[in-house]
Design a protein around this motif. Structure first.
Motif, PDB file in Angstrom:
ATOM      1  N   PHE A  57      -9.835   5.599   0.626  1.00 26.98           N
ATOM      2  CA  PHE A  57      -9.437   4.794  -0.521  1.00 26.98           C
ATOM      3  C   PHE A  57      -9.557   3.303  -0.226  1.00 26.98           C
ATOM      4  N   LYS A  58      -9.884   2.549  -1.262  1.00 28.71           N
ATOM      5  CA  LYS A  58      -9.961   1.095  -1.152  1.00 28.71           C
ATOM      6  C   LYS A  58      -8.601   0.519  -1.515  1.00 28.71           C
ATOM      7  N   LEU A  59      -7.873   0.075  -0.510  1.00 26.33           N
ATOM      8  CA  LEU A  59      -6.542  -0.468  -0.708  1.00 26.33           C
ATOM      9  C   LEU A  59      -6.538  -1.950  -0.352  1.00 26.33           C
ATOM     10  N   ASP A  60      -5.919  -2.750  -1.191  1.00 26.30           N
ATOM     11  CA  ASP A  60      -5.830  -4.187  -0.962  1.00 26.30           C
ATOM     12  C   ASP A  60      -4.502  -4.515  -0.289  1.00 26.30           C
ATOM     13  N   ALA A  68       4.603  -7.144   3.141  1.00 32.65           N
ATOM     14  CA  ALA A  68       3.253  -6.685   2.828  1.00 32.65           C
ATOM     15  C   ALA A  68       3.210  -6.186   1.388  1.00 32.65           C
ATOM     16  N   ARG A  69       2.189  -6.632   0.637  1.00 37.75           N
ATOM     17  CA  ARG A  69       1.970  -6.136  -0.722  1.00 37.75           C
ATOM     18  C   ARG A  69       0.736  -5.255  -0.724  1.00 37.75           C
ATOM     19  N   LEU A  70       0.904  -4.011  -1.133  1.00 41.84           N
ATOM     20  CA  LEU A  70      -0.184  -3.046  -1.158  1.00 41.84           C
ATOM     21  C   LEU A  70      -0.562  -2.750  -2.604  1.00 41.84           C
ATOM     22  N   SER A  71      -1.866  -2.665  -2.863  1.00 40.26           N
ATOM     23  CA  SER A  71      -2.330  -2.299  -4.197  1.00 40.26           C
ATOM     24  C   SER A  71      -3.610  -1.484  -4.066  1.00 40.26           C
ATOM     25  N   GLY A  72      -3.991  -0.853  -5.154  1.00 39.51           N
ATOM     26  CA  GLY A  72      -5.149   0.021  -5.137  1.00 39.51           C
ATOM     27  C   GLY A  72      -4.784   1.373  -5.733  1.00 39.51           C
ATOM     28  N   ARG A  73      -5.594   2.386  -5.452  1.00 39.14           N
ATOM     29  CA  ARG A  73      -5.358   3.723  -6.005  1.00 39.14           C
ATOM     30  C   ARG A  73      -5.516   4.789  -4.917  1.00 39.14           C
ATOM     31  N   VAL A  74      -4.663   5.799  -4.976  1.00 38.55           N
ATOM     32  CA  VAL A  74      -4.772   6.977  -4.112  1.00 38.55           C
ATOM     33  C   VAL A  74      -4.645   8.216  -4.996  1.00 38.55           C
ATOM     34  N   GLU A  75      -4.841   9.389  -4.393  1.00 40.01           N
ATOM     35  CA  GLU A  75      -4.839  10.628  -5.170  1.00 40.01           C
ATOM     36  C   GLU A  75      -3.459  11.234  -5.356  1.00 40.01           C
ATOM     37  N   SER A  76      -2.511  10.924  -4.472  1.00 37.22           N
ATOM     38  CA  SER A  76      -1.217  11.601  -4.548  1.00 37.22           C
ATOM     39  C   SER A  76      -0.091  10.667  -4.143  1.00 37.22           C
ATOM     40  N   ALA A  77       1.131  11.035  -4.542  1.00 34.18           N
ATOM     41  CA  ALA A  77       2.321  10.264  -4.174  1.00 34.18           C
ATOM     42  C   ALA A  77       2.561  10.307  -2.675  1.00 34.18           C
ATOM     43  N   VAL A  78       2.147  11.401  -2.033  1.00 35.70           N
ATOM     44  CA  VAL A  78       2.291  11.511  -0.575  1.00 35.70           C
ATOM     45  C   VAL A  78       1.465  10.440   0.115  1.00 35.70           C
ATOM     46  N   GLN A  79       0.238  10.217  -0.355  1.00 38.86           N
ATOM     47  CA  GLN A  79      -0.622   9.194   0.236  1.00 38.86           C
ATOM     48  C   GLN A  79      -0.068   7.798  -0.025  1.00 38.86           C
ATOM     49  N   LYS A  80       0.513   7.583  -1.187  1.00 35.97           N
ATOM     50  CA  LYS A  80       1.134   6.291  -1.489  1.00 35.97           C
ATOM     51  C   LYS A  80       2.272   6.009  -0.523  1.00 35.97           C
ATOM     52  N   GLU A  81       3.118   7.010  -0.301  1.00 31.99           N
ATOM     53  CA  GLU A  81       4.244   6.833   0.627  1.00 31.99           C
ATOM     54  C   GLU A  81       3.749   6.651   2.053  1.00 31.99           C
ATOM     55  N   LEU A  82       2.686   7.382   2.415  1.00 34.59           N
ATOM     56  CA  LEU A  82       2.133   7.249   3.759  1.00 34.59           C
ATOM     57  C   LEU A  82       1.622   5.834   3.996  1.00 34.59           C
ATOM     58  N   ALA A  83       0.939   5.244   3.009  1.00 35.58           N
ATOM     59  CA  ALA A  83       0.435   3.886   3.157  1.00 35.58           C
ATOM     60  C   ALA A  83       1.578   2.909   3.412  1.00 35.58           C
ATOM     61  N   GLU A  84       2.692   3.113   2.726  1.00 35.55           N
ATOM     62  CA  GLU A  84       3.850   2.243   2.928  1.00 35.55           C
ATOM     63  C   GLU A  84       4.408   2.398   4.337  1.00 35.55           C
ATOM     64  N   LYS A  95       9.231  -5.546   5.096  1.00 32.48           N
ATOM     65  CA  LYS A  95       9.323  -4.992   3.749  1.00 32.48           C
ATOM     66  C   LYS A  95       7.926  -4.726   3.210  1.00 32.48           C
ATOM     67  N   VAL A  96       7.835  -3.776   2.294  1.00 30.29           N
ATOM     68  CA  VAL A  96       6.557  -3.452   1.653  1.00 30.29           C
ATOM     69  C   VAL A  96       6.754  -3.400   0.149  1.00 30.29           C
ATOM     70  N   ASP A  97       5.960  -4.171  -0.556  1.00 34.87           N
ATOM     71  CA  ASP A  97       5.901  -4.111  -2.019  1.00 34.87           C
ATOM     72  C   ASP A  97       4.748  -3.177  -2.364  1.00 34.87           C
ATOM     73  N   ASN A  98       5.076  -1.923  -2.619  1.00 34.75           N
ATOM     74  CA  ASN A  98       4.066  -0.883  -2.786  1.00 34.75           C
ATOM     75  C   ASN A  98       3.651  -0.772  -4.251  1.00 34.75           C
ATOM     76  N   ARG A  99       2.522  -1.385  -4.591  1.00 35.45           N
ATOM     77  CA  ARG A  99       2.008  -1.363  -5.967  1.00 35.45           C
ATOM     78  C   ARG A  99       0.835  -0.391  -6.108  1.00 35.45           C
ATOM     79  N   ILE A 100       0.659   0.469  -5.137  1.00 37.25           N
ATOM     80  CA  ILE A 100      -0.424   1.453  -5.186  1.00 37.25           C
ATOM     81  C   ILE A 100      -0.196   2.420  -6.343  1.00 37.25           C
ATOM     82  N   GLU A 101      -1.253   2.683  -7.099  1.00 37.53           N
ATOM     83  CA  GLU A 101      -1.174   3.615  -8.216  1.00 37.53           C
ATOM     84  C   GLU A 101      -1.700   4.987  -7.798  1.00 37.53           C
TER      85      GLU A 101
END
Length: 276
Positions: A57-60, A68-84, A95-101
């Motif tokens: 995935f392309k994550l900004d 850290a502010r994270l943005s971009g798209r992943v396939e599942s909520a598990v991957q979003k939490e893992l990125a954080e 701290k992480v501002d997780n804006r991944i969709e």
């Protein structure tokens, strides 16, 4: 669930950390924070690239003040939490501002290779470092993104000349194949920004060793200079260049690069010879 910590591969991390060495000697807190943020962004990029669940995935990533502010798209909520959790595992990230969709149809086509992801992260860190070291671009609000050798600059510059200089610094970086300079020019707060930068520079105690290391690193990163043939010495802010270059244009480039490093008071290139 509390965040967990896990080590990155030492070699890949060292590759990125070496691009922006510690500047404790400079005693410039705002600049030190910017360089620290650049290192942390590079470390997060590396961690994502090395993680098989995240590298498709392309994550900004943007880091400021340990956040850290994270943005971009992943396939599942598990991957979003893992990125954080991966971002929180990086030293200094509190701290992480997780804006991944989350979008189940995100992963399409072949993901970038691990090598390409690391090269992109390295190139981003290199360009950011060059912009921070340069006395004419250090105070600008510039974001840098790299993808397969294509570098994009976004944010604000105070003058058209500052925008052009930022583009030149980026395009002259070894590994940059294409440059997209999307900086907007805003002169509304230029006077205040210049006063703030000048006041900060007056408070700094930039050492000769810091200047020498940044001039040498800038030569290494340049696509048009052979750093192995260039010697750099600094005394009281005055830089002396020795060695050889292939043309008068290369000599002018070396002098310009050295002159624009923060803290440099003058450049002596009489001992920098043009090879026959």
């Amino acid at each position: 669930m509390p965040p967990f910590k896990f080590p990155l591969l030492a070699g890949a991390t060292a590759l990125l950390l070496s691009l922006a060495p510690l500047v404790a000697q400079a005693a410039a807190q705002p600049l030190a924070e910017q360089l620290q943020a650049a290192r942390q962004e590079g470390s997060i990029w590396t961690a994502f690239a090395l993680n098989r669940h995240l590298n498709p995935f392309k994550l900004d990533i943007a880091v400021e003040g340990g956040r850290a502010r994270l943005s971009g798209r992943v396939e599942s909520a598990v991957q979003k939490e893992l990125a954080e959790r991966v971002a929180l595992s990086i030293d200094g990230i509190e701290k992480v501002d997780n804006r991944i969709e989350v979008d189940e149809g995100t992963a399409e086509g072949e993901p970038p290779t691990l090598v390409q992801r690391l090269e992109d992260a390295t190139l981003t860190a290199t360009v950011k470092s060059k912009l921070l070291w340069n006395s004419n671009t250090r105070g600008l609000d510039i974001q840098v993104e790299s993808q397969d050798g294509a570098v994009t600059l976004s944010g604000r510059a105070q003058t058209p000349a500052a925008k052009e200089l930022a583009g030149q610094l980026a395009s002259n970086t070894d590994g940059v194949r294409e440059l997209f300079n999307h900086l907007s020019v805003s002169t509304a707060d230029s006077s205040a920004s210049e006063i703030e930068v000048a006041a900060e520079e007056a408070r700094e105690a930039i050492s000769d060793g810091w200047i020498t290391s940044k001039v040498k690193a800038s030569f290494v990163y340049s696509r048009n200079l052979d750093a192995l043939n260039l010697d750099v010495e600094t005394k009281d802010g005055f830089v002396s260049l020795r060695g050889s270059v292939l043309s008068a244009a290369e000599k002018r480039l070396a002098v310009d690069i050295a002159r624009n490093i923060r803290g440099v008071r003058g450049v002596d290139a009489d001992a920098l010879l043009i090879s026959d």
